[in-house]
Motif scaffolding. Structure first.
Motif, PDB file in Angstrom:
ATOM      1  N   PRO A  99     -12.439  35.149   9.293  1.00  0.00           N
ATOM      2  CA  PRO A  99     -13.746  34.637   8.827  1.00  0.00           C
ATOM      3  C   PRO A  99     -13.690  33.166   8.397  1.00  0.00           C
ATOM      4  N   PHE A 100     -12.583  32.733   7.782  1.00  0.00           N
ATOM      5  CA  PHE A 100     -12.459  31.320   7.413  1.00  0.00           C
ATOM      6  C   PHE A 100     -12.340  30.435   8.655  1.00  0.00           C
ATOM      7  N   VAL A 101     -11.654  30.914   9.684  1.00  0.00           N
ATOM      8  CA  VAL A 101     -11.544  30.154  10.936  1.00  0.00           C
ATOM      9  C   VAL A 101     -12.939  29.964  11.544  1.00  0.00           C
ATOM     10  N   VAL A 102     -13.689  31.055  11.625  1.00  0.00           N
ATOM     11  CA  VAL A 102     -15.051  30.957  12.164  1.00  0.00           C
ATOM     12  C   VAL A 102     -15.895  30.039  11.278  1.00  0.00           C
ATOM     13  N   ALA A 103     -15.780  30.190   9.960  1.00  0.00           N
ATOM     14  CA  ALA A 103     -16.595  29.394   9.036  1.00  0.00           C
ATOM     15  C   ALA A 103     -16.296  27.906   9.139  1.00  0.00           C
ATOM     16  N   PHE A 104     -15.020  27.512   9.135  1.00  0.00           N
ATOM     17  CA  PHE A 104     -14.747  26.077   9.166  1.00  0.00           C
ATOM     18  C   PHE A 104     -15.150  25.470  10.499  1.00  0.00           C
ATOM     19  N   ASN A 105     -15.048  26.254  11.570  1.00  0.00           N
ATOM     20  CA  ASN A 105     -15.466  25.725  12.859  1.00  0.00           C
ATOM     21  C   ASN A 105     -16.990  25.641  12.980  1.00  0.00           C
ATOM     22  N   LEU A 106     -17.700  26.627  12.486  1.00  0.00           N
ATOM     23  CA  LEU A 106     -19.167  26.567  12.499  1.00  0.00           C
ATOM     24  C   LEU A 106     -19.675  25.428  11.623  1.00  0.00           C
ATOM     25  N   VAL A 107     -19.201  25.391  10.373  1.00  0.00           N
ATOM     26  CA  VAL A 107     -19.640  24.346   9.454  1.00  0.00           C
ATOM     27  C   VAL A 107     -19.266  22.970   9.993  1.00  0.00           C
ATOM     28  N   GLY A 108     -18.052  22.843  10.501  1.00  0.00           N
ATOM     29  CA  GLY A 108     -17.589  21.560  11.011  1.00  0.00           C
ATOM     30  C   GLY A 108     -18.363  21.085  12.226  1.00  0.00           C
ATOM     31  N   LEU A 131     -20.897   0.560   8.556  1.00  0.00           N
ATOM     32  CA  LEU A 131     -19.882   1.583   8.304  1.00  0.00           C
ATOM     33  C   LEU A 131     -18.660   0.995   7.608  1.00  0.00           C
ATOM     34  N   GLY A 132     -18.504  -0.322   7.688  1.00  0.00           N
ATOM     35  CA  GLY A 132     -17.381  -0.988   7.025  1.00  0.00           C
ATOM     36  C   GLY A 132     -16.051  -0.401   7.454  1.00  0.00           C
ATOM     37  N   ALA A 133     -15.226  -0.092   6.475  1.00  0.00           N
ATOM     38  CA  ALA A 133     -13.885   0.425   6.744  1.00  0.00           C
ATOM     39  C   ALA A 133     -13.899   1.817   7.369  1.00  0.00           C
ATOM     40  N   THR A 134     -15.042   2.494   7.340  1.00  0.00           N
ATOM     41  CA  THR A 134     -15.113   3.835   7.930  1.00  0.00           C
ATOM     42  C   THR A 134     -15.454   3.805   9.423  1.00  0.00           C
ATOM     43  N   TYR A 135     -15.612   2.624   9.994  1.00  0.00           N
ATOM     44  CA  TYR A 135     -15.972   2.500  11.414  1.00  0.00           C
ATOM     45  C   TYR A 135     -15.083   3.346  12.338  1.00  0.00           C
ATOM     46  N   PRO A 136     -13.770   3.388  12.129  1.00  0.00           N
ATOM     47  CA  PRO A 136     -12.929   4.194  13.046  1.00  0.00           C
ATOM     48  C   PRO A 136     -13.211   5.697  12.991  1.00  0.00           C
ATOM     49  N   ILE A 137     -13.797   6.181  11.902  1.00  0.00           N
ATOM     50  CA  ILE A 137     -14.022   7.626  11.788  1.00  0.00           C
ATOM     51  C   ILE A 137     -14.888   8.146  12.932  1.00  0.00           C
ATOM     52  N   PRO A 138     -16.101   7.603  13.147  1.00  0.00           N
ATOM     53  CA  PRO A 138     -16.916   8.176  14.220  1.00  0.00           C
ATOM     54  C   PRO A 138     -16.429   7.869  15.638  1.00  0.00           C
ATOM     55  N   VAL A 139     -15.665   6.807  15.830  1.00  0.00           N
ATOM     56  CA  VAL A 139     -15.272   6.451  17.201  1.00  0.00           C
ATOM     57  C   VAL A 139     -13.872   6.921  17.581  1.00  0.00           C
ATOM     58  N   ILE A 140     -13.036   7.240  16.610  1.00  0.00           N
ATOM     59  CA  ILE A 140     -11.684   7.715  16.916  1.00  0.00           C
ATOM     60  C   ILE A 140     -11.468   9.147  16.420  1.00  0.00           C
ATOM     61  N   TYR A 141     -11.822   9.416  15.185  1.00  0.00           N
ATOM     62  CA  TYR A 141     -11.523  10.706  14.557  1.00  0.00           C
ATOM     63  C   TYR A 141     -12.516  11.792  14.979  1.00  0.00           C
ATOM     64  N   VAL A 142     -13.814  11.482  14.979  1.00  0.00           N
ATOM     65  CA  VAL A 142     -14.835  12.491  15.279  1.00  0.00           C
ATOM     66  C   VAL A 142     -14.684  13.068  16.694  1.00  0.00           C
ATOM     67  N   PRO A 143     -14.411  12.254  17.713  1.00  0.00           N
ATOM     68  CA  PRO A 143     -14.218  12.882  19.031  1.00  0.00           C
ATOM     69  C   PRO A 143     -13.108  13.937  19.038  1.00  0.00           C
ATOM     70  N   LEU A 144     -12.002  13.656  18.383  1.00  0.00           N
ATOM     71  CA  LEU A 144     -10.929  14.649  18.308  1.00  0.00           C
ATOM     72  C   LEU A 144     -11.387  15.897  17.568  1.00  0.00           C
ATOM     73  N   LEU A 145     -12.135  15.721  16.487  1.00  0.00           N
ATOM     74  CA  LEU A 145     -12.619  16.874  15.726  1.00  0.00           C
ATOM     75  C   LEU A 145     -13.541  17.743  16.576  1.00  0.00           C
ATOM     76  N   MET A 146     -14.468  17.110  17.289  1.00  0.00           N
ATOM     77  CA  MET A 146     -15.402  17.887  18.116  1.00  0.00           C
ATOM     78  C   MET A 146     -14.649  18.618  19.227  1.00  0.00           C
ATOM     79  N   ILE A 147     -13.728  17.944  19.868  1.00  0.00           N
ATOM     80  CA  ILE A 147     -12.950  18.558  20.947  1.00  0.00           C
ATOM     81  C   ILE A 147     -12.164  19.757  20.422  1.00  0.00           C
ATOM     82  N   THR A 148     -11.575  19.638  19.247  1.00  0.00           N
ATOM     83  CA  THR A 148     -10.785  20.759  18.717  1.00  0.00           C
ATOM     84  C   THR A 148     -11.682  21.892  18.219  1.00  0.00           C
ATOM     85  N   HIS A 149     -12.908  21.590  17.790  1.00  0.00           N
ATOM     86  CA  HIS A 149     -13.838  22.685  17.467  1.00  0.00           C
ATOM     87  C   HIS A 149     -14.171  23.475  18.725  1.00  0.00           C
ATOM     88  N   VAL A 150     -14.441  22.766  19.804  1.00  0.00           N
ATOM     89  CA  VAL A 150     -14.733  23.452  21.067  1.00  0.00           C
ATOM     90  C   VAL A 150     -13.525  24.292  21.491  1.00  0.00           C
TER      91      VAL A 150
END
Length: 164
Positions: A99-108, A131-150
């Motif tokens: 249930p935690f696996v399903v929950a973190f993937n759904l929420v994420g 975005l300042g210093a957070t600029y790399p988050i949506p262009v580098i980190y978020v794609p990996l997160l979405m791919i791993t959720h899928v």
């Protein structure tokens, strides 16, 4: 080149690079594992999403970045990270782990989709410098997160492999 075009190029190439990397290394590696180990590896990556709280730090992002975007992104990431940590802590208790696996993937995944929606609504690509210093988050980190959720959902629904 405009800020908007640069941001969109970065975002698209972030997905391309991660898909190439994940296809060559991540997917074969995860596919070689049993279901629990594969989900555990994905949960380990997502357990670092507490880092999204950086969107709330004054001076890290521009004060002009709309609070609605920053707050939702920050707390969505935080919730996902905590759920992923709970999955990791519950790995030996299947009744809690799954249930935690399903929950973190759904929420994420919902968090990322809503963040994309908010980004479009506020015209984030044209305001990417805010975005300042957070600029790399949506262009580098978020794609990996979405791919791993899928991938996590793929591993959840794929039939169990029989031992050879």
């Amino acid at each position: 080149m405009s800020t908007e075009v640069l941001f969109q190029i970065h975002l698209v190439l972030g997905y391309v690079a991660w898909l190439l990397c994940f296809g060559a290394y991540g997917l074969p590696w995860l596919s070689s594992m049993d279901r629990v180990a594969a989900q555990r590896a994905i949960a380990t990556l997502h357990s670092f999403r507490f880092f999204g709280l950086v969107f709330l730090l004054p001076g890290v992002v521009s004060p002009n970045l709309p609070a609605g975007f920053a707050v939702f992104a920050a707390y969505g990431d935080f919730a996902t990270g905590v759920l992923a940590m709970l999955a990791l802590l519950a790995v030996r208790i299947p009744q809690l782990f799954w249930p935690f696996v399903v929950a973190f993937n759904l929420v994420g995944m919902i968090d990322l989709i809503v963040d994309y929606y908010h980004a479009i609504q506020i015209g984030l690509p044209a305001r990417a410098g805010e975005l300042g210093a957070t600029y790399p988050i949506p262009v580098i980190y978020v794609p990996l997160l979405m791919i791993t959720h899928v991938a996590a959902f793929y591993f959840l629904v794929r039939p169990r492999q029989k031992a050879t």
